[in-house]
Design a protein around this motif. Structure first.
Motif, mmCIF file in Angstrom:
data_model
loop_
_atom_site.group_PDB
_atom_site.id
_atom_site.type_symbol
_atom_site.label_atom_id
_atom_site.label_comp_id
_atom_site.label_asym_id
_atom_site.label_seq_id
_atom_site.Cartn_x
_atom_site.Cartn_y
_atom_site.Cartn_z
ATOM 1 N N ARG A 1 0.969 5.422 -2.060
ATOM 2 C CA ARG A 1 0.179 6.297 -3.214
ATOM 3 C C ARG A 1 0.794 5.993 -4.662
ATOM 4 N NH1 ARG A 1 1.202 12.459 -0.466
ATOM 5 N NH2 ARG A 1 0.005 11.897 1.523
ATOM 6 N N SER B 1 -5.411 2.907 -10.226
ATOM 7 C CA SER B 1 -6.307 3.865 -10.633
ATOM 8 C C SER B 1 -6.303 3.732 -12.152
ATOM 9 C CB SER B 1 -6.565 5.001 -10.031
ATOM 10 O OG SER B 1 -6.611 4.741 -8.559
ATOM 11 N N PHE C 1 0.793 -1.035 -0.141
ATOM 12 C CA PHE C 1 -0.053 -0.033 -0.192
ATOM 13 C C PHE C 1 0.775 1.254 0.003
ATOM 14 C CE2 PHE C 1 -2.797 -3.274 2.464
ATOM 15 C CZ PHE C 1 -3.715 -3.522 1.268
ATOM 16 N N PHE D 1 -6.740 -0.004 -2.139
ATOM 17 C CA PHE D 1 -5.505 0.276 -2.203
ATOM 18 C C PHE D 1 -5.364 1.737 -1.391
ATOM 19 C CE2 PHE D 1 -4.564 -3.163 -4.741
ATOM 20 C CZ PHE D 1 -3.432 -3.156 -4.524
ATOM 21 N N ALA D 2 -6.383 2.819 -1.683
ATOM 22 C CA ALA D 2 -6.129 4.278 -1.160
ATOM 23 C C ALA D 2 -6.461 3.916 0.453
ATOM 24 C CB ALA D 2 -7.431 4.992 -1.777
ATOM 25 N N ASP E 1 -3.182 2.587 1.979
ATOM 26 C CA ASP E 1 -2.171 3.489 2.145
ATOM 27 C C ASP E 1 -2.290 4.526 3.184
ATOM 28 O OD1 ASP E 1 -0.016 5.052 1.363
ATOM 29 O OD2 ASP E 1 -1.289 6.445 0.249
ATOM 30 N N SER F 1 -1.640 2.941 -5.300
ATOM 31 C CA SER F 1 -2.830 3.426 -5.474
ATOM 32 C C SER F 1 -3.194 4.013 -6.912
ATOM 33 C CB SER F 1 -3.227 4.173 -4.405
ATOM 34 O OG SER F 1 -3.066 3.714 -3.121
ATOM 35 N N ALA G 1 -9.501 0.169 -6.243
ATOM 36 C CA ALA G 1 -8.810 1.394 -6.022
ATOM 37 C C ALA G 1 -9.163 1.958 -4.641
ATOM 38 C CB ALA G 1 -9.408 2.537 -7.453
ATOM 39 N N THR G 2 -10.362 1.797 -4.342
ATOM 40 C CA THR G 2 -10.451 2.384 -2.821
ATOM 41 C C THR G 2 -9.766 1.453 -1.913
ATOM 42 O OG1 THR G 2 -12.588 3.066 -3.349
ATOM 43 C CG2 THR G 2 -12.462 2.809 -1.101
#
Length: 212
Positions: free
Chosen positions: A125, A132, A123, A191-192, A195, A128, A188-189
């Motif tokens: 940025r 995405s 994880f 991973f965000a 992170d 992520s 995507a959520t």
């Protein structure tokens, strides 16, 4: 005093990720070669097979003994165009170029993600952003490919039948599109959020270390 460390994947996980990466490269290569061959055929403009989708199409199919014909619903077929003009060739080539760009981008992002995971960073940025980019590129890219393929099909029908054959102008599977978009959004959520939680944990560890 606390120390932070990276958790690296197990040997089995590393082998799985490596196999996934090799499969991704093989898929990208196969699609790339197929697209280039298709571009060569389209650029030639002669005897080009074009896939058509029909709107409420019905065809009379003869029985094997030839005694009668049976009406059958026709939703898809392949038309071999003896000669194509640029109005049909250009969108067909654009569709294949977009396909190559989409696949290379998606596979490239996933390979970078796999490399990062192998090094112990799951994880972040960067990861992520990779997820995405891969998801959005795949959704938009494959929709664009379908759009250009429909342009090719409609131009081919227009040239060969003077619009006497009803084909689908543009077909979209809403459920498939919505499901794919939902899956991309969830990944995507995840991973965000991962992170963010990891950064919060790191900040908490630094604060705790400062109090010791």
């Amino acid at each position: 005093m606390s120390t932070s460390h990276q958790t690296r994947p197990s040997r089995g996980d590393r082998w799985s990720i490596a196999a996934f990466s090799l499969a991704g490269v093989a898929i990208a290569a196969w699609i790339g070669v197929s697209a280039v061959m298709r571009i060569i055929v389209l650029a030639g403009g002669t005897n080009v097979p074009v896939t058509l989708e029909f709107v409420d199409g019905v065809a009379d199919v003869a029985l094997t003994d030839g005694s009668a014909t049976v009406p059958m619903e026709l939703d898809r077929g392949i038309l071999v165009a003896p000669q194509l003009t640029p109005i049909a060739i250009v969108p067909g080539i654009l569709g294949q170029l977009v396909l190559i760009l989409t696949v290379v981008t998606v596979v490239g992002c996933l390979l970078l993600l796999a490399r990062s995971i192998l090094s112990g960073h799951v994880f972040s940025r960067r990861n992520s952003a990779l997820v995405s980019i891969a998801g959005i590129t795949g959704l938009i890219g494959f929709a664009a490919v379908r759009f250009f393929d429909n342009m090719l099909a409609n131009a081919t029908v227009s040239l060969m039948t003077d619009n006497r054959l009803a084909t689908a102008v543009l077909t979209v599977e809403p459920f498939t599109w919505v499901l794919a978009s939902f899956i991309v959004a969830v990944i995507a959520t995840a991973f965000a959020v991962g992170d963010r939680l990891q950064r919060e944990k790191s900040a908490l560890e630094k604060e705790t270390e400062g109090l010791v």
